[in-house]
Design a protein around this motif. Structure first.
Motif, short mmCIF file in Angstrom:
data_model
loop_
_atom_site.label_atom_id
_atom_site.label_comp_id
_atom_site.label_asym_id
_atom_site.label_seq_id
_atom_site.Cartn_x
_atom_site.Cartn_y
_atom_site.Cartn_z
N ASP A 121 18.29 0.58 50.48
CA ASP A 121 16.88 0.15 49.89
C ASP A 121 16.51 -0.24 50.38
OD1 ASP A 121 18.12 -1.99 48.84
OD2 ASP A 121 18.24 -1.19 47.18
N ALA A 122 15.17 -0.62 49.75
CA ALA A 122 13.72 -0.77 50.66
C ALA A 122 14.20 -2.83 50.65
CB ALA A 122 12.69 -1.69 49.77
N ALA A 123 15.11 -3.53 49.52
CA ALA A 123 16.07 -4.61 49.97
C ALA A 123 16.65 -4.76 51.15
CB ALA A 123 15.83 -5.11 48.28
N GLY A 124 16.98 -4.18 51.40
CA GLY A 124 17.69 -3.97 52.59
C GLY A 124 19.66 -3.70 52.36
N ARG A 125 19.29 -3.72 50.76
CA ARG A 125 20.95 -3.86 50.04
C ARG A 125 21.41 -2.00 50.74
NH1 ARG A 125 17.51 -6.00 46.49
NH2 ARG A 125 18.34 -4.45 45.40
N ALA A 126 22.88 -2.50 50.01
CA ALA A 126 23.23 -0.74 50.63
C ALA A 126 22.97 0.14 49.07
CB ALA A 126 24.55 -1.29 50.55
N ALA A 127 22.65 0.48 49.44
CA ALA A 127 22.16 1.64 48.13
C ALA A 127 23.54 1.54 47.04
CB ALA A 127 21.68 3.26 48.48
N GLN A 128 23.44 1.85 45.93
CA GLN A 128 24.25 1.95 44.86
C GLN A 128 24.79 2.98 43.55
OE1 GLN A 128 24.67 -1.54 42.42
NE2 GLN A 128 24.66 -3.32 43.72
N VAL A 129 25.43 3.77 44.52
CA VAL A 129 25.92 5.38 43.63
C VAL A 129 26.40 4.69 42.04
CG1 VAL A 129 27.21 7.25 43.48
CG2 VAL A 129 26.92 6.11 45.30
N VAL A 130 25.36 5.92 40.91
CA VAL A 130 25.20 5.70 39.53
C VAL A 130 26.06 6.97 39.44
CG1 VAL A 130 24.05 5.17 38.00
CG2 VAL A 130 23.65 3.52 39.72
N GLN A 131 26.91 7.03 38.46
CA GLN A 131 26.95 8.29 37.91
C GLN A 131 27.31 7.96 36.36
OE1 GLN A 131 31.57 7.90 38.53
NE2 GLN A 131 31.60 8.19 40.74
N VAL A 132 26.97 9.28 36.13
CA VAL A 132 25.95 9.60 34.48
C VAL A 132 26.87 10.63 34.13
CG1 VAL A 132 24.49 9.74 33.10
CG2 VAL A 132 23.69 8.61 35.02
N ALA A 133 27.41 10.25 33.14
CA ALA A 133 28.43 11.13 32.31
C ALA A 133 27.85 11.70 31.12
CB ALA A 133 30.19 10.24 31.47
N SER A 134 27.66 12.99 30.99
CA SER A 134 27.18 13.21 29.44
C SER A 134 28.34 14.04 29.07
CB SER A 134 25.60 14.13 29.59
OG SER A 134 26.11 14.95 30.28
N GLY A 135 27.57 14.92 27.35
CA GLY A 135 28.75 15.25 26.65
C GLY A 135 27.83 15.85 25.14
N PRO A 136 28.57 16.86 24.43
CA PRO A 136 28.55 16.70 23.24
C PRO A 136 28.15 15.73 22.76
CG PRO A 136 30.46 17.39 23.65
CD PRO A 136 30.11 17.33 24.83
N ALA A 137 27.64 15.60 21.44
CA ALA A 137 27.29 14.36 20.14
C ALA A 137 28.16 14.38 19.89
CB ALA A 137 25.94 15.26 19.82
N ARG A 138 28.51 13.13 19.34
CA ARG A 138 29.99 12.72 18.51
C ARG A 138 30.39 13.09 17.34
NH1 ARG A 138 30.28 6.02 19.26
NH2 ARG A 138 30.23 5.71 21.44
N VAL A 139 31.16 13.27 16.94
CA VAL A 139 31.67 14.26 16.11
C VAL A 139 31.54 12.72 14.58
CG1 VAL A 139 33.13 15.69 15.09
CG2 VAL A 139 32.70 16.28 16.74
N MET A 140 32.36 11.45 15.38
CA MET A 140 32.58 10.69 14.43
C MET A 140 31.80 10.00 14.96
SD MET A 140 36.76 12.18 13.31
CE MET A 140 36.67 9.97 12.22
N ASP A 141 31.43 8.89 13.66
CA ASP A 141 30.87 7.63 14.50
C ASP A 141 31.18 6.65 12.98
OD1 ASP A 141 28.58 7.41 13.28
OD2 ASP A 141 27.28 7.90 14.43
N ARG A 142 30.63 5.24 13.72
CA ARG A 142 30.97 4.58 12.90
C ARG A 142 30.18 4.50 11.33
NH1 ARG A 142 30.53 -2.22 14.20
NH2 ARG A 142 32.08 -0.96 15.93
N ASP A 143 29.40 4.66 10.74
CA ASP A 143 28.68 5.23 9.84
C ASP A 143 29.55 6.76 9.03
OD1 ASP A 143 26.93 3.21 10.30
OD2 ASP A 143 25.34 4.00 10.59
N SER A 144 30.39 7.42 9.95
CA SER A 144 30.19 8.26 9.35
C SER A 144 31.86 8.30 8.51
CB SER A 144 30.49 10.00 10.56
OG SER A 144 30.88 10.08 11.26
N VAL A 145 32.44 7.85 8.64
CA VAL A 145 33.44 7.28 8.86
C VAL A 145 34.07 6.31 7.53
CG1 VAL A 145 34.98 8.31 11.23
CG2 VAL A 145 34.50 5.54 10.90
N LYS A 146 32.65 5.92 7.58
CA LYS A 146 32.57 4.20 6.52
C LYS A 146 33.05 4.51 5.01
CE LYS A 146 29.26 1.33 6.88
NZ LYS A 146 27.60 0.77 7.30
N GLY A 147 34.22 3.64 4.27
CA GLY A 147 34.93 4.51 2.88
C GLY A 147 35.63 5.29 3.11
N MET A 148 36.19 5.27 5.05
CA MET A 148 37.31 7.03 4.82
C MET A 148 38.72 5.78 4.81
SD MET A 148 35.73 9.31 7.06
CE MET A 148 37.20 10.76 6.66
#
Length: 149
Positions: A121-148
């Motif tokens: 890149d412009a700073a002379g460092r090797a460009a780093q590969v960034v992997q991004v993963a995506s998927g469906p929205a969470r079915v369960m999260d911390r708020d949805s299981v409160k009190g269970m």
């Protein structure tokens, strides 16, 4: 280190075609003083390095055959330009060689069997590969299981 030798020039273009580019065109073919052509090949190699150096670690070893051909064409142009003998064919070969080097520099073409280093890149460092993963929205999260539990 030049990517091509005088013998490479002779093998690709023939001694008779190079006679006019020799130091002494009147000398016998086996007695040519090739110092000016050798210098033109050194200069051509430096020009090639300027294009491919950003994408490949130099010096290249072994030298790809493509670079030998490009060095012969660029070197012949440089020698002809110094002697004031540039023909349309020599200029066309030079222009095609430079276009190919620009494509190699831009990553649009390859040297072949040579493994390129990662682009920097412009700073002379090797460009780093960034992997991004995506998927469906969470079915369960911390708020949805409160009190269970």
């Amino acid at each position: 280190m030049a990517y091509a030798t005088v013998q490479d020039c002779i093998d690709r273009q023939g001694a008779e075609a190079l006679r006019e580019l020799a130091d002494d065109a009147a000398a016998a073919a086996d007695a040519f003083a090739w110092t000016r052509l050798e210098k033109a090949l050194d200069d051509a190699s430096d020009e090639i390095d300027a294009y491919i150096g950003a994408r490949h670690r130099l010096p290249l070893d072994p030298v790809p055959r493509l670079l030998t051909r490009l060095c012969v064409e660029i070197g012949a142009y440089r020698r002809a330009a110094d002697a004031g003998m540039v023909t349309e064919e020599i200029r066309d070969r030079y222009d095609r060689a430079i276009r190919l080097l620009k494509d190699i520099e831009a990553g649009k073409a390859s040297l072949g069997a040579v493994d390129p280093d990662p682009p920097a890149d412009a700073a002379g460092r090797a460009a780093q590969v960034v992997q991004v993963a995506s998927g469906p929205a969470r079915v369960m999260d911390r708020d949805s299981v409160k009190g269970m539990f």
